[in-house]
Design a protein around this motif. Sequence first.
Motif, PDB file in Angstrom:
ATOM      1  N   TYR A 257       6.842  48.157  56.489  1.00 12.28           N
ATOM      2  CA  TYR A 257       6.608  48.707  55.153  1.00 12.28           C
ATOM      3  C   TYR A 257       5.134  48.581  54.790  1.00 12.28           C
ATOM      4  CZ  TYR A 257       6.461  49.355  50.133  1.00 12.28           C
ATOM      5  OH  TYR A 257       6.143  49.805  48.879  1.00 12.28           O
ATOM      6  N   SER A 258       4.601  49.643  54.218  1.00 13.80           N
ATOM      7  CA  SER A 258       3.237  49.629  53.692  1.00 13.80           C
ATOM      8  C   SER A 258       3.259  50.344  52.348  1.00 13.80           C
ATOM      9  CB  SER A 258       2.288  50.357  54.645  1.00 13.80           C
ATOM     10  OG  SER A 258       1.043  50.573  54.013  1.00 13.80           O
ATOM     11  N   TYR A 259       2.799  49.667  51.324  1.00 14.39           N
ATOM     12  CA  TYR A 259       2.760  50.302  50.003  1.00 14.39           C
ATOM     13  C   TYR A 259       1.952  51.596  50.051  1.00 14.39           C
ATOM     14  CZ  TYR A 259       1.956  51.217  45.108  1.00 14.39           C
ATOM     15  OH  TYR A 259       1.889  51.834  43.887  1.00 14.39           O
ATOM     16  N   GLY A 260       0.917  51.631  50.870  1.00 15.85           N
ATOM     17  CA  GLY A 260       0.095  52.828  50.985  1.00 15.85           C
ATOM     18  C   GLY A 260       0.862  54.063  51.407  1.00 15.85           C
ATOM     19  N   ASP A 261       1.978  53.883  52.125  1.00 13.54           N
ATOM     20  CA  ASP A 261       2.787  55.036  52.529  1.00 13.54           C
ATOM     21  C   ASP A 261       3.410  55.740  51.323  1.00 13.54           C
ATOM     22  OD1 ASP A 261       2.165  54.481  55.153  1.00 13.54           O
ATOM     23  OD2 ASP A 261       4.057  53.453  55.569  1.00 13.54           O
ATOM     24  N   GLU A 262       3.590  55.009  50.246  1.00 13.04           N
ATOM     25  CA  GLU A 262       4.136  55.613  49.019  1.00 13.04           C
ATOM     26  C   GLU A 262       3.194  56.705  48.503  1.00 13.04           C
ATOM     27  OE1 GLU A 262       7.113  54.837  48.263  1.00 13.04           O
ATOM     28  OE2 GLU A 262       7.408  52.810  49.011  1.00 13.04           O
ATOM     29  N   PHE A 263       1.916  56.557  48.785  1.00 16.08           N
ATOM     30  CA  PHE A 263       0.921  57.529  48.339  1.00 16.08           C
ATOM     31  C   PHE A 263       1.249  58.926  48.842  1.00 16.08           C
ATOM     32  CE2 PHE A 263      -3.096  59.812  49.148  1.00 16.08           C
ATOM     33  CZ  PHE A 263      -3.588  59.883  47.859  1.00 16.08           C
ATOM     34  N   TYR A 264       1.571  59.021  50.131  1.00 12.86           N
ATOM     35  CA  TYR A 264       1.802  60.337  50.723  1.00 12.86           C
ATOM     36  C   TYR A 264       3.093  60.971  50.241  1.00 12.86           C
ATOM     37  CZ  TYR A 264      -2.214  59.060  53.358  1.00 12.86           C
ATOM     38  OH  TYR A 264      -3.487  58.681  53.685  1.00 12.86           O
TER      39      TYR A 264
END
Length: 190
Positions: free
Chosen positions: A163-170
């Motif tokens: 999990y990476s919070y940054g993936d929520e960006f895309y």
Amino acid sequence: MRRLGEAVGVEAMSLYNHVADKEDLLDGMVDLVFGEVEPPAVGDHWHGAMRKRARSMRLALSRHRWAIGLMESRSNPGPATLRHYDAVLGCLRRGGLSLTLTAHAVSVLDGYVYGFALQEKALPLDSPEETAALAESIMSRFQEGEYPYLAEIATAHVLRPGYSYGDEFYFGLDLILDGLERAAGAPERD
């Protein structure tokens, strides 16, 4: 200006050979950040170009966290800022978006990118270990079953491997771009 002069090893008055005042300095700093953002190229399809631009803007803001909040507050944009926005507007207009939809698109995209960068800056989620420590700290303060949906998202989503919070960006960015694409094909409304 005095502190800046001390930091770079010159007298504050020497800085005035390069900038008029603090506002001029801030304008220049913001312009340098815009110079790092990849603008759309002539011929790029607007959807992909706006995705690349948003990614590039987010990366620039992660390198220059101080710039969040300043990027849109300056009233004297520099040449890099003006070139950037002209390229963005041109890409959207050449892509067939109406003038009104172009204005909406820039507003919603920049609001999303800046908002996400601000949230990302505030959240201590830089590594899986930090994310797990934060989730466990929060969950330890309540009894099991007290907040079942928070516990579910923490354990079954946020704490899963990779999990990476940054993936929520895309995910959010693609929702916006897909919505703009639908709006571009729909009749204009007020």
